[in-house]
Enzyme design. Structure first.
Site, mmCIF file in Angstrom:
data_model
loop_
_atom_site.group_PDB
_atom_site.id
_atom_site.type_symbol
_atom_site.label_atom_id
_atom_site.label_comp_id
_atom_site.label_asym_id
_atom_site.label_seq_id
_atom_site.Cartn_x
_atom_site.Cartn_y
_atom_site.Cartn_z
ATOM 1 N N GLU A 121 0.726 -1.231 -0.070
ATOM 2 C CA GLU A 121 0.092 0.047 0.049
ATOM 3 C C GLU A 121 0.752 1.193 0.001
ATOM 4 O O GLU A 121 1.981 1.264 0.491
ATOM 5 C CB GLU A 121 -0.897 -0.200 1.228
ATOM 6 C CG GLU A 121 -2.069 -1.387 1.163
ATOM 7 C CD GLU A 121 -3.051 -1.126 2.196
ATOM 8 O OE1 GLU A 121 -4.119 -1.134 1.894
ATOM 9 O OE2 GLU A 121 -2.626 -0.778 3.328
ATOM 10 N N CYS A 134 3.644 8.643 1.385
ATOM 11 C CA CYS A 134 4.117 7.535 1.985
ATOM 12 C C CYS A 134 4.512 6.356 1.359
ATOM 13 O O CYS A 134 3.428 5.754 0.952
ATOM 14 C CB CYS A 134 2.733 7.561 3.194
ATOM 15 S SG CYS A 134 3.677 6.380 4.436
ATOM 16 N N CYS A 141 6.587 -6.879 7.188
ATOM 17 C CA CYS A 141 7.735 -6.391 8.084
ATOM 18 C C CYS A 141 8.173 -7.613 9.290
ATOM 19 O O CYS A 141 7.637 -8.352 9.709
ATOM 20 C CB CYS A 141 7.119 -5.131 8.986
ATOM 21 S SG CYS A 141 8.569 -4.150 9.650
ATOM 22 N N CYS A 145 6.340 -4.399 15.910
ATOM 23 C CA CYS A 145 5.974 -3.023 16.894
ATOM 24 C C CYS A 145 4.393 -3.269 17.302
ATOM 25 O O CYS A 145 3.444 -3.526 16.367
ATOM 26 C CB CYS A 145 6.207 -1.788 16.199
ATOM 27 S SG CYS A 145 7.569 -1.752 15.633
ATOM 28 N N CYS A 148 1.229 -1.263 15.692
ATOM 29 C CA CYS A 148 1.475 -1.041 14.101
ATOM 30 C C CYS A 148 0.716 -2.320 13.426
ATOM 31 O O CYS A 148 1.061 -3.467 13.565
ATOM 32 C CB CYS A 148 2.720 -0.862 13.514
ATOM 33 S SG CYS A 148 3.044 -1.184 11.891
ATOM 34 N N GLY A 214 7.009 -1.690 6.224
ATOM 35 C CA GLY A 214 8.337 -2.234 6.449
ATOM 36 C C GLY A 214 9.385 -1.178 7.083
ATOM 37 O O GLY A 214 8.820 -0.058 7.174
ATOM 38 N N SER A 246 12.043 7.181 7.917
ATOM 39 C CA SER A 246 11.677 6.881 9.294
ATOM 40 C C SER A 246 12.183 5.651 9.663
ATOM 41 O O SER A 246 11.711 4.494 8.940
ATOM 42 C CB SER A 246 10.175 7.138 9.412
ATOM 43 O OG SER A 246 9.553 6.548 10.479
ATOM 44 N N SER A 268 10.825 6.307 15.010
ATOM 45 C CA SER A 268 9.598 5.883 15.599
ATOM 46 C C SER A 268 9.936 5.821 17.175
ATOM 47 O O SER A 268 10.516 4.441 17.552
ATOM 48 C CB SER A 268 9.134 4.563 14.981
ATOM 49 O OG SER A 268 8.476 4.682 14.051
ATOM 50 N N CYS A 388 -1.672 6.569 9.708
ATOM 51 C CA CYS A 388 -0.460 5.858 10.399
ATOM 52 C C CYS A 388 -0.600 4.797 11.042
ATOM 53 O O CYS A 388 -1.351 4.725 11.866
ATOM 54 C CB CYS A 388 0.124 7.138 11.083
ATOM 55 S SG CYS A 388 2.041 6.908 11.494
HETATM 56 S S1 SF4 Z 1 6.162 0.496 12.911
HETATM 57 FE FE1 SF4 Z 1 7.489 0.028 11.081
HETATM 58 S S2 SF4 Z 1 8.991 -1.120 11.949
HETATM 59 FE FE2 SF4 Z 1 7.482 -1.279 13.263
HETATM 60 S S3 SF4 Z 1 6.046 -3.196 12.530
HETATM 61 FE FE3 SF4 Z 1 5.307 -1.194 11.419
HETATM 62 S S4 SF4 Z 1 6.318 -1.119 9.803
HETATM 63 FE FE4 SF4 Z 1 7.387 -2.391 10.875
#
Ligand code: SF4
Length: 408
Positions: A121, A134, A141, A145, A148, A214, A246, A268, A388
């Site tokens: 995406e 973006c 990934c 996190c 996320c 990612g 980022s 982040s 986000c």
């Molecule tokens: S915040 Fe970024 S590094 Fe962390 S899981 Fe999501 S995509 Fe991956």
């Protein structure tokens, strides 16, 4: 309400034909070498030909060699026989009520077309005088996190430099951002040059952030190549000050990012104590806060005019207390920084809630009074899951045996 356009279409056979390598994503030296290697240019004119193609692909957005009018007809035919100018397929394009646009792009594996295609995406966030794209760097990934949505999708593979750039090229195409292009009318897109905007705000895409799916620094070489091409003046020509990478904190690659790519850095951060950050951003166990902040302090090119952005997602009763805000200020001492407070954007299955707006205001106030800019990011594109931390595609990692059967 959002509008979803189903743009599924049979793939362009020329664009996806296996066997012919794509020239998109090659740097100038590799491009000249490829032309010489295919017998299309000699040692003396390979550089000139490479420059011509570069300008057509990145400045004019051309996908067909036949349109390269300053190249002789015979040479155009040779180019079309030997190469392609790969772009992803658009699976869908959604436009949010607030004008945010999200594409689902599909890619065939460049080395093995028998492998199932992968999807990522890409999100466009327009404002009156600017537009931010973006961009994703990986399918899924490796990091997990916990706040996320992408983190719930296992890494399928890294995107190549050409695939990363393909998102920028396709977005420019759809937004009428190439010379002669026409802006879409189904959502906000900054006005083109000559319609009252100044030179600086005349593009549809004025900024690029590597903040999609990612961890870009786990795909460093491809991200570097793509961003150097995107900032090349004879092509897409985005200022490096308008490109932000980022990272969740892959410390060994932070210094090379500044030295070799020279783009703006965002971290982040999301927590100010190691115990909590270990949980929210698990890479912290490998590169704890002290090491991460030291890498920030020594980021090449850092100054008051080129500050690091620290992203901080506001999670109710988790990281949003006054004490957290004060510790944040203490940790960032002597780092030219801006703090982006991000109201948490929920996704299916998450256990987190967003902090209340009063809490976010109070947090911002403490950070502000310490002299740091701390804008609260307005959630954009929530209705189309484009905000986000909400991105994810359906692409799944193949089991080893499945992959081996397809690559045999
Ligand atoms: S915040 Fe970024 S590094 Fe962390 S899981 Fe999501 S995509 Fe991956």
């Amino acid at each position: 309400m959002s509008i979803a356009l189903d743009l599924s279409m049979p793939p362009n056979p020329r664009a996806t034909a296996p066997g012919r390598p794509s020239l998109v994503g090659l740097n100038r030296t590799e491009l000249a070498k490829s032309l010489a290697g295919a017998g299309i240019a000699g040692d003396r004119d390979a550089k000139m030909r490479a420059n011509q193609i570069w300008n057509w692909v990145y400045h004019h957005g051309v996908t067909d060699f036949e349109r390269m009018s300053n190249i002789q007809k015979g040479v155009r035919a040779q180019l079309a026989d030997a190469f392609q100018l790969d772009r992803p397929e658009i699976v869908s394009e959604q436009v949010s009520v607030d004008g945010t646009r999200k594409w689902l792009f599909r890619y065939r594996d460049p080395k093995n077309p028998r492998l199932p295609p992968v999807e990522v995406e890409t999100v466009y966030i327009p404002e009156e005088d600017r537009g931010t794209l973006c961009v994703s760097s990986q399918v899924g990934c490796t990091l997990t996190c916990s706040f996320c949505h992408t983190g719930t999708q296992r890494l399928v593979r890294n995107l190549t430099a050409g695939e990363i750039l393909g998102q920028v090229l396709m977005a420019r195409e759809r937004l009428g951002d190439f010379p002669g292009g026409v802006r879409p009318t189904d959502g906000l897109v900054p006005a083109p040059r000559g319609s009252g905007g100044s030179e600086g705000d005349s593009r549809a895409i004025t900024n690029v952030v590597m903040m999609g799916m990612g961890e870009p620094l786990y795909n460093y070489d491809n991200v570097k190549e793509a961003l150097l091409i995107a900032s090349d003046e004879a092509g897409i020509s985005l200022s490096k000050r308008r490109i932000t990478l980022s990272t969740s904190g892959v410390v060994p690659y932070i210094e090379p990012t500044g030295r070799e790519i020279g783009v703006m850095l965002a971290i982040s951060l999301h927590a100010v104590r190691d115990e909590l950050r270990d949980m929210l951003v698990p890479i912290n166990k490998k590169y704890p806060l002290k090491e991460l902040l030291e890498a920030c302090r020594t980021y090449p090119g850092l100054s008051n005019a080129r500050r690091i952005t620290f992203e901080y997602v506001m999670l109710k009763d988790i990281n949003d207390s006054d004490a957290d805000a004060r510790e944040l200020v203490r940790l960032l001492k002597n780092i030219p920084a801006k703090i982006n407070l991000i109201p948490f954007n929920p996704w299916p299955g998450t256990n987190y809630d967003c902090s209340s707006s009063e809490r976010i205001e109070r947090f911002a106030d403490i950070v502000n009074r310490a002299g740091y800019a701390s804008p609260v990011r307005t959630p954009r594109g929530r209705d189309i899951f484009a905000a986000c931390g909400q991105l994810k595609s359906e692409t799944e990692r193949l089991r080893k045996t499945e992959r081996e059967a397809l690559t045999a």
